[in-house]
Every structure is written in structure tokens, then in C-alpha cells.
Design an enzyme around this catalytic site. Structure first.
Site, short mmCIF file in Angstrom:
data_model
loop_
_atom_site.label_atom_id
_atom_site.label_comp_id
_atom_site.label_asym_id
_atom_site.label_seq_id
_atom_site.Cartn_x
_atom_site.Cartn_y
_atom_site.Cartn_z
N HIS A 1 38.77 1.97 42.00
CA HIS A 1 39.99 1.72 41.22
C HIS A 1 40.68 0.54 41.92
O HIS A 1 41.10 0.67 43.07
CB HIS A 1 40.86 2.99 41.22
CG HIS A 1 42.08 2.88 40.38
ND1 HIS A 1 42.91 3.96 40.15
CD2 HIS A 1 42.64 1.85 39.70
CE1 HIS A 1 43.92 3.58 39.37
NE2 HIS A 1 43.77 2.32 39.10
N LYS B 1 34.55 7.90 44.42
CA LYS B 1 35.52 7.10 43.65
C LYS B 1 36.73 6.88 44.55
O LYS B 1 37.33 7.86 45.02
CB LYS B 1 35.92 7.84 42.38
CG LYS B 1 36.98 7.11 41.55
CD LYS B 1 37.12 7.76 40.18
CE LYS B 1 38.16 7.09 39.31
NZ LYS B 1 39.52 7.57 39.58
N MET C 1 39.64 12.68 34.47
CA MET C 1 41.09 12.76 34.27
C MET C 1 41.51 14.22 34.13
O MET C 1 41.11 14.91 33.19
CB MET C 1 41.50 11.94 33.04
CG MET C 1 41.37 10.44 33.29
SD MET C 1 41.85 9.42 31.89
CE MET C 1 40.45 9.60 30.82
N CYS D 1 42.93 10.08 44.41
CA CYS D 1 44.10 10.74 43.82
C CYS D 1 45.23 10.82 44.84
O CYS D 1 45.04 11.32 45.95
CB CYS D 1 43.72 12.14 43.33
SG CYS D 1 45.07 12.91 42.49
N GLN E 1 33.23 15.89 39.42
CA GLN E 1 34.05 15.32 40.48
C GLN E 1 34.69 16.43 41.31
O GLN E 1 35.33 17.34 40.75
CB GLN E 1 35.14 14.40 39.96
CG GLN E 1 35.77 13.65 41.15
CD GLN E 1 37.01 12.87 40.81
OE1 GLN E 1 37.97 13.42 40.27
NE2 GLN E 1 37.02 11.60 41.15
N ASN F 1 37.13 0.03 38.15
CA ASN F 1 37.99 0.87 37.31
C ASN F 1 39.42 0.37 37.43
O ASN F 1 39.80 -0.20 38.43
CB ASN F 1 37.87 2.34 37.79
CG ASN F 1 38.98 3.22 37.24
OD1 ASN F 1 39.79 3.77 37.98
ND2 ASN F 1 39.02 3.39 35.92
N GLY F 2 40.19 0.63 36.36
CA GLY F 2 41.62 0.33 36.39
C GLY F 2 42.00 -0.73 35.38
O GLY F 2 41.56 -1.88 35.47
#
Ligand SMILES: Cc1cc2nc3c(=O)[nH]c(=O)nc-3n(C[C@H](O)[C@H](O)[C@H](O)COP(=O)(O)O)c2cc1C
Length: 324
Positions: free
Chosen positions: A157, A125, A4, A86, A56, A197-198
Site C-alpha cells: 500500500h 501486505k 477489507m 492495518c 489474510q 495498492n492504494g
């Protein structure tokens, strides 16, 4: 713990590592170019003991990503992860992040270049899709293509990203979560490691996902309520329950904070990650307020943290007396 930006910096990770020895920690996304040409120690340096730790990277140039991956591996990171999730406009203008979901061949070339440069794992990711993509066929095609060059672990995600029209924040909330799609991916490719994820908020939810998934990645819930992580080693990894109390965690942070302050770091850069430690506990508001206000004052030192701890401890004792 999810990558993040502005949140999972090296101070945050040092704090989180006190809460869990086993959970995998991720850096914020760093652009490959910044890693190659920027202030490396500032970007990549971290205190010892943060392993298992994943760097990352973002980017869309194979050579640049390969160089950045090699630099990361030499720095001691355990794994390199490519950001394909992203959606910010800054990211799109560079044609990386979630926009790469539209380019399986290019993504495969990027992963291949990084894998050739390092001996540690290179993972991806991603989202379940972007814009009008078909989340069945297009996701399968993307995963198969990237897996064909040797990527063995995908963290998905479980929602689409909309490349235009939604802010990055909205893109983490508005497109609906579709965990079943991630489960189907695992069923179709049992040879791959698939993590979900999420929107995961509790370890009970982790346990549910864990029946079908190889891993669960938590972002906001764990950042805002970091004490969740204190149960991870025991409940998720089956280790003996050696979790520290909140007080012990704060006390264990003190030597780290002392060292960092001596190197010129501002107290608030560290304590901002600790504000949620007492979430939903008596004294949470006082802890948060004391740290938020006092840690920003010029010359603020470790006493601010110890005072906040004393304050919260006295409120907790009072609350305990009232209950008994
Ligand atoms: C402040 C913030 C910054 C983020 N930065 C990144 C990032 O650098 N790289 C990335 O892959 N995802 C990033 N994300 C997305 C998270 O890794 C995660 O995929 C998303 O928050 C959904 O998980 P959650 O519901 O558990 O928070 C960011 C999320 C937040 C809230």
C-alpha cells in the site's frame, strides 16, 4: 481485490467471482487466534468456486499464526497473507498489523513459522513505512529481512501509516501516495513479486502500473463500483471477452441467494455488496434504494432482488428509448 474488513466477506466474494474468474480475491483480515479458537466454519467457510482466494491473517505469535495458516490451507485457501498494514488502535494494542513494520525480525519469524506449516505461498501486505520511518532504508531493510525467509510476494500500500493520531479511515486517505517508492522497490528487487495498492480507480490506471508492477490491488474503487471487475479478465489477463451483463450477473446471483437464505442468512447480508452494481447507470438510485430498504424487511426473499432488477431494467429501457 483487496482484503477489507466487514466488506470482503464470503457473500461479497461470491458476487465478485461472478464478475471475474481471474482476479485474486482476499478475505477480510482474521486474527490468527480467532481462527484457532473461534467458530471456524463461520469464519473460514465459503462457497465453492471462489478460487484463487487468499486468506489474510493478523497476529504476532508465530505458533498461533502457523496453526491458523495450516487450518486455512486445509480449508482450501490458495495462499496465506500476513497483514502488516492495518493501523487501527485495536490492532496496535496487539502489536500486529502496521506496527510490525517496526519489527522486521519478528515479521520474518512469523512468515517463517507459517511457511513451515503450509505448502501454499505465504505473502505479506504492508505499507511503505509507519510514523517517522525512512521510507527508503527502513522499507528496504524490512523487505530484505522478510524475503530472506522465503516470502516472494509483497503487496505494498503505497502510503505510510500513522500509528497514532489518524483513524484507520484517515490512514487510507491522508498520508500521500508514493507509487514511485514501490516502483523503486521492484527495480531493486526484481527477483521478488511486488504488487501495488492504494488509490487505484480504473483499469487504465492498472495498465499503467502493470508496466512496472507484478500486480495491482484494488479496494474501495472495486467495492463501490464492482462492474469494473467485469472487464478484468479481458483487459488485465488477456482472456477472451466473456463478461456478463449486469442483468446476467444479478440473475446468476439468484440461486446463490436462494441457497443462503435457506441456511438462515439475511438477504441484506448479501445484497449490501451488490448496491454499487449499477453505479453511474440509469436506474442506479432506484436499484440501491429498493435493495437497501426492502432487503432489510423481515422475511425478505429473492423476490426483492428480482423486483429491483425489473425496476432498473424498465428505467434503462426508457433511457435507451429517449436516447434513440
Ligand atoms: C472498509 C475497509 C476495510 C479494510 N480492511 C482491511 C483488512 O482487513 N486488511 C488489510 O490488509 N487492509 C484492509 N483495508 C485496506 C485495503 O485493503 C487497501 O489497502 C486500502 O483501502 C487502499 O486501497 P484502495 O485505495 O484501493 O481502497 C481496508 C480498507 C477498507 C476501506
Amino acid at each position: 481485490m483487496a482484503p477489507m474488513m466487514d466488506w470482503t466477506d464470503r457473500h461479497c466474494r461470491s458476487f465478485m467471482r461472478l464478475l471475474t474468474t481471474r482476479a485474486v480475491l482476499y478475505t477480510e483480515m482474521l486474527h490468527a487466534r480467532a481462527v484457532v479458537h473461534g467458530k471456524r466454519e463461520q469464519l473460514l467457510g465459503f462457497a465453492s468456486g471462489q478460487s484463487p482466494l487468499v486468506l489474510q491473517l493478523g497476529g504476532s505469535e508465530p505458533d498461533e499464526l502457523a496453526q491458523a495458516a495450516k487450518i486455512g490451507a486445509d480449508y482450501g485457501y490458495d495462499e496465506i497473507n500476513l497483514n502488516v498494514g492495518c493501523p487501527s488502535s485495536r490492532v496496535q494494542s496487539g502489536n500486529f498489523g502496521a506496527a510490525l513494520m517496526l519489527e522486521p525480525d519478528l515479521t520474518a519469524r512469523l512468515v517463517e513459522a507459517m511457511r513451515e506449516a503450509v505448502s501454499i505461498p505465504v505473502t505479506v501486505k504492508c505499507r511503505i513505512g509507519v510514523d517517522e520511518q525512512d521510507i527508503e532504508q527502513d522499507l528496504d531493510r524490512f523487505i530484505d529481512r522478510v524475503a530472506s525467509v522465503g516470502c516472494e510476494h509483497f503487496i505494498v500500500h503505497a502510503r505510510k501509516a500513522w500509528l497514532s493520531g489518524l483513524s484507520p479511515k484517515d490512514n487510507r486517505e491522508v498520508p500521500p501516495l508514493d507509487y514511485d517508492r514501490v516502483y523503486r522497490l521492484k527495480q531493486r528487487r526484481p527477483d521478488l513479486q511486488i504488487s501495488v495498492n492504494g488509490g487505484i480507480e480504473t483499469l487504465a490506471q492498472c495498465a499503467q502500473h502493470g508496466k512496472l508492477m507484478d500486480g495491482m490491488m484494488l479496494g474501495r474503487a472495486a467495492y463501490h463500483n464492482p462492474f469494473i471487475l467485469a472487464c478484468v479478465d479481458h483487459q488485465v489477463y488477456g482472456e477472451e471477452d466473456l463478461a456478463m451483463t449486469r442483468t446476467q450477473i444479478v440473475e446468476a446471483m439468484v440461486p446463490y441467494i436462494d441457497r443462503e437464505l435457506a441456511n438462515g442468512v439475511r438477504l441484506s447480508s448479501i445484497t449490501r455488496h451488490m448496491l454499487g452494481l449499477y453505479l453511474n447507470e440509469p436506474g442506479a438510485r432506484h436499484w440501491r434504494r429498493h435493495l437497501s430498504v426492502e432487503a432489510c424487511l423481515p422475511g425478505a426473499g429473492v423476490k426483492v432482488v428480482l423486483d429491483a432488477l425489473a425496476l432498473v431494467e424498465s428505467i434503462r429501457e426508457e433511457a435507451a428509448c429517449r436516447v434513440s
